[in-house]
Design an enzyme around this catalytic site. Structure first.
Site, PDB file in Angstrom:
ATOM      1  N   ARG A   1      34.075  46.870  37.446  1.00 25.12           N
ATOM      2  CA  ARG A   1      32.960  46.106  36.882  1.00 25.12           C
ATOM      3  C   ARG A   1      31.976  45.802  37.995  1.00 25.12           C
ATOM      4  O   ARG A   1      32.379  45.371  39.086  1.00 25.12           O
ATOM      5  CB  ARG A   1      33.444  44.803  36.246  1.00 25.12           C
ATOM      6  CG  ARG A   1      32.363  44.151  35.378  1.00 25.12           C
ATOM      7  CD  ARG A   1      32.871  42.919  34.678  1.00 25.12           C
ATOM      8  NE  ARG A   1      32.005  42.600  33.531  1.00 25.12           N
ATOM      9  CZ  ARG A   1      32.150  41.510  32.796  1.00 25.12           C
ATOM     10  NH1 ARG A   1      33.108  40.636  33.055  1.00 25.12           N
ATOM     11  NH2 ARG A   1      31.345  41.284  31.778  1.00 25.12           N
TER      12      ARG A   1
ATOM     13  N   LEU B   1      25.143  39.226  25.800  1.00 20.29           N
ATOM     14  CA  LEU B   1      24.422  38.826  24.595  1.00 20.29           C
ATOM     15  C   LEU B   1      24.400  39.907  23.524  1.00 20.29           C
ATOM     16  O   LEU B   1      23.394  40.139  22.856  1.00 20.29           O
ATOM     17  CB  LEU B   1      23.003  38.368  24.937  1.00 20.29           C
ATOM     18  CG  LEU B   1      22.898  36.945  25.513  1.00 20.29           C
ATOM     19  CD1 LEU B   1      21.441  36.579  25.760  1.00 20.29           C
ATOM     20  CD2 LEU B   1      23.547  35.926  24.590  1.00 20.29           C
TER      21      LEU B   1
ATOM     22  N   PRO C   1      36.848  40.241  30.381  1.00 14.83           N
ATOM     23  CA  PRO C   1      37.616  39.178  31.064  1.00 14.83           C
ATOM     24  C   PRO C   1      36.884  37.843  30.999  1.00 14.83           C
ATOM     25  O   PRO C   1      35.676  37.782  31.218  1.00 14.83           O
ATOM     26  CB  PRO C   1      37.703  39.684  32.510  1.00 14.83           C
ATOM     27  CG  PRO C   1      37.443  41.148  32.431  1.00 14.83           C
ATOM     28  CD  PRO C   1      36.493  41.335  31.291  1.00 14.83           C
TER      29      PRO C   1
ATOM     30  N   ARG D   1      31.843  35.535  25.504  1.00 14.80           N
ATOM     31  CA  ARG D   1      31.695  34.248  24.807  1.00 14.80           C
ATOM     32  C   ARG D   1      31.617  34.424  23.296  1.00 14.80           C
ATOM     33  O   ARG D   1      32.122  33.585  22.541  1.00 14.80           O
ATOM     34  CB  ARG D   1      30.446  33.528  25.317  1.00 14.80           C
ATOM     35  CG  ARG D   1      30.516  33.215  26.794  1.00 14.80           C
ATOM     36  CD  ARG D   1      29.226  32.588  27.314  1.00 14.80           C
ATOM     37  NE  ARG D   1      29.213  32.585  28.766  1.00 14.80           N
ATOM     38  CZ  ARG D   1      28.266  32.029  29.503  1.00 14.80           C
ATOM     39  NH1 ARG D   1      27.246  31.423  28.908  1.00 14.80           N
ATOM     40  NH2 ARG D   1      28.319  32.076  30.819  1.00 14.80           N
TER      41      ARG D   1
ATOM     42  N   TYR E   1      31.313  37.844  43.396  1.00 18.21           N
ATOM     43  CA  TYR E   1      32.607  37.669  44.043  1.00 18.21           C
ATOM     44  C   TYR E   1      32.763  38.666  45.194  1.00 18.21           C
ATOM     45  O   TYR E   1      31.834  39.407  45.520  1.00 18.21           O
ATOM     46  CB  TYR E   1      33.719  37.737  42.992  1.00 18.21           C
ATOM     47  CG  TYR E   1      33.570  36.627  41.968  1.00 18.21           C
ATOM     48  CD1 TYR E   1      33.553  35.293  42.375  1.00 18.21           C
ATOM     49  CD2 TYR E   1      33.364  36.893  40.621  1.00 18.21           C
ATOM     50  CE1 TYR E   1      33.365  34.260  41.461  1.00 18.21           C
ATOM     51  CE2 TYR E   1      33.176  35.865  39.703  1.00 18.21           C
ATOM     52  CZ  TYR E   1      33.172  34.553  40.134  1.00 18.21           C
ATOM     53  OH  TYR E   1      32.976  33.526  39.234  1.00 18.21           O
TER      54      TYR E   1
ATOM     55  N   ALA F   1      39.782  37.412  35.194  1.00 16.23           N
ATOM     56  CA  ALA F   1      39.816  37.671  36.637  1.00 16.23           C
ATOM     57  C   ALA F   1      41.094  37.088  37.223  1.00 16.23           C
ATOM     58  O   ALA F   1      41.345  35.887  37.139  1.00 16.23           O
ATOM     59  CB  ALA F   1      38.593  37.053  37.307  1.00 16.23           C
TER      60      ALA F   1
ATOM     61  N   GLN G   1      41.889  42.399  35.005  1.00 19.93           N
ATOM     62  CA  GLN G   1      40.840  42.467  36.018  1.00 19.93           C
ATOM     63  C   GLN G   1      41.375  41.854  37.309  1.00 19.93           C
ATOM     64  O   GLN G   1      41.692  40.667  37.358  1.00 19.93           O
ATOM     65  CB  GLN G   1      39.592  41.713  35.562  1.00 19.93           C
ATOM     66  CG  GLN G   1      38.417  41.865  36.521  1.00 19.93           C
ATOM     67  CD  GLN G   1      37.230  41.014  36.119  1.00 19.93           C
ATOM     68  OE1 GLN G   1      37.285  39.794  36.202  1.00 19.93           O
ATOM     69  NE2 GLN G   1      36.149  41.665  35.683  1.00 19.93           N
TER      70      GLN G   1
ATOM     71  N   CYS H   1      37.603  33.840  32.334  1.00 19.08           N
ATOM     72  CA  CYS H   1      38.461  32.890  33.042  1.00 19.08           C
ATOM     73  C   CYS H   1      38.788  31.694  32.156  1.00 19.08           C
ATOM     74  O   CYS H   1      37.925  31.185  31.440  1.00 19.08           O
ATOM     75  CB  CYS H   1      37.776  32.414  34.314  1.00 19.08           C
ATOM     76  SG  CYS H   1      37.628  33.687  35.579  1.00 19.08           S
TER      77      CYS H   1
END
Length: 364
Positions: A231, A302, A23, A325, A183, A57, A100, A25
């Site tokens: 998660r 990564l 996920p 990413r 969160y 999310a 998610q 955003c």
């Protein structure tokens, strides 16, 4: 034969390969409703050849958004808007799609990242009163959240259930509950943010209670042939905070409840975190949890190279790898990984001629 490109079952949902789009955003919704950006963005990712796409999310109520631009799934308008994007995507991609479900808690009510990401005051036009397990702000610059009452907690669980039902109506294959990155569900888990003295605070058993209650409530209403996973951040990277030992206890409890997978990340709860960022820096946490549970474990963080991902799977460090990413930067990452590892992925017929001249095509 590549292990990265072997099938993976998350509950009764079978993926063609073990590459998962995590996920991410987009901060591009309108009052929680998906926009044309989501159609373009999700369409691109759905053609990537990955085994699974998990939507960003998605807040279960308006106060659960990180920013005023966050995606939501709390009423007919947000459901219909997301349904429009999903309908377009599904015309051209058979990829399983999950969502998610999330609540940002004390990290809600912020500006979009490209506008600085700062907290927005409750009385601002784009802000609202945040909630948390205790009246402790994320940092000195953030507004203090309201400590949630039992009524607030009961309403929150109902909102997760409602969003899960809407996700099913949209034909989504999977739900991931967001218990990571500082969160709300993570805030209840960590002793740094949870100073309650009721059944939701104090002992590890009590701090885990809300996440487990949400899981049980969502699992009860989401069809058994669809997957529900969680998660987590396996550590806060802060002394005295949430850590791997507690994460293993939580993971075992979820395993016993029939959780279909656990997606292992780290950090996000405290500005005091000290993260040793490097390739695979989170993988050992996934491996430790994998050794303690039966359900599949997804590693993230990564993971950028094909052989790196292959080694994580072939060496049984995790059952799946998630890219975030890295796949935004290279939306055809699975194509290139398949070419390098001698495997194939599913892609549209329109792209069958795309491989460089003289090289075998990894797409079918």
């Amino acid at each position: 034969m590549s292990q990265l490109f072997s099938p993976l079952s998350l509950g009764q949902v079978t993926l063609d390969n073990r590459i998962i789009i995590a996920p991410m955003c987009q901060y591009s919704a309108n009052n929680g409703a998906a926009s044309d950006w989501h159609t373009i963005h999700l369409g691109q990712l759905s053609l990537s050849g990955a085994g699974l796409l998990i939507l960003e999310a998605t807040a279960v109520n308006p106060e659960g958004r990180i920013s005023y631009g966050d995606l939501g799934l709390w009423n007919n308008e947000t459901q219909q808007a997301l349904g429009k994007s999903l309908k377009a995507v599904r015309q051209y991609s058979p990829m399983p799609i999950g969502i998610q479900l999330a609540h940002a808690g004390r990290k809600a009510s912020t500006k979009k990242p490209w506008d600085g990401g700062d907290a927005i005051a409750p009385d601002d036009v784009n802000g609202w009163q945040t909630l948390g397990p205790s009246a402790i702000g994320y940092d000195d610059k953030s507004p203090v959240p309201k400590a949630m009452s039992q009524s607030d907690i009961d309403s929150l669980i109902k909102d997760f259930v409602s969003a899960a039902k809407r996700a099913d109506e949209l034909g989504l294959d999977l739900i991931e509950l967001h218990g990571a990155h500082g969160y709300l569900l993570h805030q209840f888990l960590s002793p740094l943010s949870n100073k309650r003295d009721d059944n939701y605070g104090g002992s590890l058993e009590n701090r885990m209670r809300l996440l487990l209650d949400v899981f049980k409530a969502v699992r009860a209403v989401f069809p058994s042939n669809k997957a529900v996973g969680v998660r987590i951040s396996a550590t806060d990277w802060v002394e005295g905070g949430w850590d791997l030992e507690q994460s293993i206890v939580l993971s075992k409890a979820l395993d016993e409840l029939g959780c279909d997978f656990i997606h292992v990340s780290t950090a996000g709860l405290s500005p005091e975190q000290q993260i040793p960022v490097k390739p695979n820096f989170q993988v050992p946490f996934a491996t430790a949890i994998k050794e303690a549970v039966k359900m599949p474990v997804i590693a993230v963080g990564l993971i950028t190279q094909a052989q790196q991902a292959e080694d994580i799977i072939s060496e049984h460090q995790a059952d799946g790898v998630a890219l975030a990413r890295g796949i935004l930067y290279n939306p055809h990452w699975p194509w290139h990984a398949a070419a390098e590892l001698g495997a194939t992925v599913t892609a549209p017929k329109q792209y069958l001629r795309s491989s460089p001249h003289g090289q075998p095509s990894p797409i079918k």
